[in-house]
Design a protein around this motif. Structure first.
Motif, PDB file in Angstrom:
ATOM      1  N   HIS A   1      34.309   0.274 -11.228  1.00  0.00           N
ATOM      2  CA  HIS A   1      34.915   0.389 -12.587  1.00  0.00           C
ATOM      3  C   HIS A   1      35.988  -0.710 -13.179  1.00  0.00           C
ATOM      4  O   HIS A   1      37.244   0.427 -12.486  1.00  0.00           O
ATOM      5  CB  HIS A   1      34.367   1.830 -13.209  1.00  0.00           C
ATOM      6  CG  HIS A   1      33.300   2.081 -13.261  1.00  0.00           C
ATOM      7  ND1 HIS A   1      31.889   2.238 -14.523  1.00  0.00           N
ATOM      8  CD2 HIS A   1      32.985   3.518 -12.409  1.00  0.00           C
ATOM      9  CE1 HIS A   1      31.011   2.495 -13.776  1.00  0.00           C
ATOM     10  NE2 HIS A   1      31.470   3.348 -12.442  1.00  0.00           N
ATOM     11  N   ILE A   2      36.742  -1.728 -14.172  1.00  0.00           N
ATOM     12  CA  ILE A   2      38.231  -1.457 -14.010  1.00  0.00           C
ATOM     13  C   ILE A   2      38.168  -1.038 -15.652  1.00  0.00           C
ATOM     14  O   ILE A   2      37.320  -1.732 -16.241  1.00  0.00           O
ATOM     15  CB  ILE A   2      37.920  -3.343 -13.667  1.00  0.00           C
ATOM     16  CG1 ILE A   2      38.143  -3.276 -12.519  1.00  0.00           C
ATOM     17  CG2 ILE A   2      38.966  -3.955 -13.958  1.00  0.00           C
ATOM     18  CD1 ILE A   2      37.540  -4.813 -11.314  1.00  0.00           C
ATOM     19  N   ARG A   3      39.354  -0.514 -15.646  1.00  0.00           N
ATOM     20  CA  ARG A   3      39.383  -0.319 -16.759  1.00  0.00           C
ATOM     21  C   ARG A   3      41.051  -1.169 -17.041  1.00  0.00           C
ATOM     22  O   ARG A   3      41.718  -0.858 -16.391  1.00  0.00           O
ATOM     23  CB  ARG A   3      39.999   0.512 -17.189  1.00  0.00           C
ATOM     24  CG  ARG A   3      39.428   1.648 -18.582  1.00  0.00           C
ATOM     25  CD  ARG A   3      39.020   3.276 -17.883  1.00  0.00           C
ATOM     26  NE  ARG A   3      38.181   3.628 -17.268  1.00  0.00           N
ATOM     27  CZ  ARG A   3      37.908   4.594 -16.509  1.00  0.00           C
ATOM     28  NH1 ARG A   3      38.934   5.570 -16.460  1.00  0.00           N
ATOM     29  NH2 ARG A   3      36.640   5.029 -16.103  1.00  0.00           N
TER      30      ARG A   3
ATOM     31  N   SER B   1      48.838  -1.392 -22.996  1.00  0.00           N
ATOM     32  CA  SER B   1      50.613  -1.815 -21.684  1.00  0.00           C
ATOM     33  C   SER B   1      50.169  -2.807 -20.479  1.00  0.00           C
ATOM     34  O   SER B   1      51.057  -2.856 -19.973  1.00  0.00           O
ATOM     35  CB  SER B   1      50.143   0.061 -20.991  1.00  0.00           C
ATOM     36  OG  SER B   1      48.149   0.091 -20.226  1.00  0.00           O
ATOM     37  N   GLY B   2      48.457  -3.230 -20.727  1.00  0.00           N
ATOM     38  CA  GLY B   2      48.151  -4.057 -19.847  1.00  0.00           C
ATOM     39  C   GLY B   2      47.796  -3.901 -18.163  1.00  0.00           C
ATOM     40  O   GLY B   2      47.424  -4.963 -16.980  1.00  0.00           O
ATOM     41  N   GLU B   3      47.981  -2.331 -18.313  1.00  0.00           N
ATOM     42  CA  GLU B   3      47.675  -2.240 -17.099  1.00  0.00           C
ATOM     43  C   GLU B   3      45.896  -2.092 -16.415  1.00  0.00           C
ATOM     44  O   GLU B   3      45.345  -2.030 -17.169  1.00  0.00           O
ATOM     45  CB  GLU B   3      47.952  -0.450 -17.303  1.00  0.00           C
ATOM     46  CG  GLU B   3      47.391   0.744 -16.207  1.00  0.00           C
ATOM     47  CD  GLU B   3      47.913   2.000 -16.607  1.00  0.00           C
ATOM     48  OE1 GLU B   3      48.852   2.296 -14.810  1.00  0.00           O
ATOM     49  OE2 GLU B   3      47.828   2.402 -16.473  1.00  0.00           O
TER      50      GLU B   3
ATOM     51  N   THR C   1      42.703   2.066  -7.215  1.00  0.00           N
ATOM     52  CA  THR C   1      43.655   0.762  -7.684  1.00  0.00           C
ATOM     53  C   THR C   1      44.091   1.413  -8.857  1.00  0.00           C
ATOM     54  O   THR C   1      43.835   0.883  -9.883  1.00  0.00           O
ATOM     55  CB  THR C   1      43.758   0.048  -6.598  1.00  0.00           C
ATOM     56  OG1 THR C   1      45.198  -0.303  -6.275  1.00  0.00           O
ATOM     57  CG2 THR C   1      43.697  -1.539  -7.009  1.00  0.00           C
ATOM     58  N   ARG C   2      45.455   0.529  -8.987  1.00  0.00           N
ATOM     59  CA  ARG C   2      46.097   0.020 -10.424  1.00  0.00           C
ATOM     60  C   ARG C   2      47.455  -0.936 -10.165  1.00  0.00           C
ATOM     61  O   ARG C   2      47.582  -1.106  -9.096  1.00  0.00           O
ATOM     62  CB  ARG C   2      46.532   1.178 -11.669  1.00  0.00           C
ATOM     63  CG  ARG C   2      47.835   1.737 -10.683  1.00  0.00           C
ATOM     64  CD  ARG C   2      47.916   2.609 -11.449  1.00  0.00           C
ATOM     65  NE  ARG C   2      47.503   3.930 -12.385  1.00  0.00           N
ATOM     66  CZ  ARG C   2      48.034   4.448 -12.729  1.00  0.00           C
ATOM     67  NH1 ARG C   2      48.393   4.566 -13.658  1.00  0.00           N
ATOM     68  NH2 ARG C   2      46.787   5.937 -13.077  1.00  0.00           N
TER      69      ARG C   2
END
Length: 146
Positions: A36-38, A43-45, A57-58
């Motif tokens: 799952h990519i959030r 914030s562009g995070e 990861t982030r």
């Protein structure tokens, strides 16, 4: 919004970090999960999670910081699909049991769309698996009723 070179590099590193967390063990995939990519618009995070909501990861995509575009998530969806398609060899060799999918979510954990679906012989790097099915079934039914 078109992904600039820096954004493309950040996404590539992001994909590679995911691959490092899920290496293949010989010829066998050991884990059963989806990714799952959030993405957070303010914030562009960009964060990746497994099914248990454990962070993988982030990173921060500078081009996306404080982006106020109404179509932000639609554009991010296309950018991420293109990048996953470009790095298909890496994604296909994740140590994750197939079928698995990679989905995009907003910062409220709402599903925005499927980015990547991998099954043993089928890989879908586009819209939904059943996209256009209603029209095809309607057309089939019309032909059948003639």
């Amino acid at each position: 919004m078109k992904a600039n070179e820096q954004t493309q590099q950040q996404i590539e590193r992001f994909i590679n970090k995911i691959a490092q967390k899920f290496p293949m063990h010989g010829d066998e995939a050991l884990l059963l999960t989806d990714i799952h990519i959030r993405v957070t618009q303010d914030s562009g995070e960009m964060l990746a999670f497994d099914d248990d909501d454990q962070e993988i990861t982030r990173c921060v995509v500078e081009q996306w910081i404080e982006n106020k575009d109404e179509n932000f998530y639609d554009q991010v969806l296309l950018i991420l699909r293109n990048q996953l398609k470009r790095h298909r060899n890496t994604v296909d060799n994740l140590g994750i049991l197939k079928p698995f999918s990679i989905v995009l979510e907003n910062d409220d954990k709402e599903n925005i769309g499927e980015l990547y679906l991998a099954d043993d012989d089928t890989i879908i790097v586009s819209g939904d698996l059943m996209e256009g099915l209603d029209k095809e079934l309607d057309d089939f039914f019309k032909d059948l009723m003639k």
